[in-house]
Design an enzyme around this catalytic site. Structure first.
Site, PDB file in Angstrom:
ATOM      1  CG  HIS A 165      -2.832   2.984   6.114  1.00 49.17           C
ATOM      2  ND1 HIS A 165      -1.663   2.911   5.395  1.00 49.17           N
ATOM      3  CD2 HIS A 165      -2.919   4.245   6.586  1.00 49.17           C
ATOM      4  CE1 HIS A 165      -1.078   4.101   5.403  1.00 49.17           C
ATOM      5  NE2 HIS A 165      -1.803   4.922   6.120  1.00 49.17           N
ATOM      6  CG  HIS A 222      -1.837   1.207   1.282  1.00 51.03           C
ATOM      7  ND1 HIS A 222      -2.057   1.876   2.450  1.00 51.03           N
ATOM      8  CD2 HIS A 222      -2.524   1.862   0.324  1.00 51.03           C
ATOM      9  CE1 HIS A 222      -2.869   2.906   2.211  1.00 51.03           C
ATOM     10  NE2 HIS A 222      -3.170   2.911   0.928  1.00 51.03           N
TER      11      HIS A 222
HETATM   12 FE1  FES Z   1       0.267  -0.818   4.785  1.00 55.39          FE
HETATM   13 FE2  FES Z   1      -1.136   1.356   4.223  1.00 55.39          FE
HETATM   14  S1  FES Z   1       1.025   1.132   4.256  1.00 55.39           S
HETATM   15  S2  FES Z   1      -1.879  -0.607   4.758  1.00 55.39           S
END
Ligand code: FES
Length: 132
Positions: free
Chosen positions: A81, A62
């Site tokens: 997140h 992500h």
């Molecule tokens: Fe891992 Fe956003 S950086 S869920």
């Protein structure tokens, strides 16, 4: 050129591994941290005599936070997140914001039990290409 030239890097020897205790690695270079893991049962992409040795990037697809390994449910978890990835099924995303599964490193074991990484399943976070 879609044909990537992955380095063959020795990560460890089978004798160095304890079931469900991850070992820190770097692949394909020092800027790409990962873990090497013996799961204790045969899994997707697993190598070695028991088909249970796997390796993953620990950079969350992500936004690149560092994932931590949860030995209880054999998942990699993001403190950023809260994306979660399953170490027993090729880094498949269990939950979260990432739009791809966790990159799994392709492994090979030689007849001395040395474990080599020689490829990667998905794009490592932050890179235009896995091999720079
Ligand atoms: Fe891992 Fe956003 S950086 S869920």
């Amino acid at each position: 050129n879609a044909q990537l030239d992955y380095p063959s890097n020795r990560l460890a020897n089978i004798a160095d591994l304890t079931i469900n205790e991850p070992v820190d690695i770097e692949y394909p270079d020092a800027e790409s941290p990962g873990i090497l893991l013996k799961l204790g049962q045969a899994v997707e992409g697993g190598v070695g005599p028991d088909g249970d040795i796997v390796a993953y990037s620990v950079l969350c697809p992500h936004k690149g936070w560092y994932l931590t390994y949860n030995a209880e449910d054999r998942s990699l978890n993001c403190p950023g997140h809260f994306s979660r990835f399953d170490a027993e099924v090729g880094g498949q995303q269990i939950w979260g914001h990432a739009t791809q599964n966790l990159p799994q490193f392709t492994l090979r074991v030689d007849d001395k039990g040395d474990i080599y990484a020689e490829g990667c399943s998905d794009l490592i976070f932050g890179r235009p290409s896995n091999v720079l």
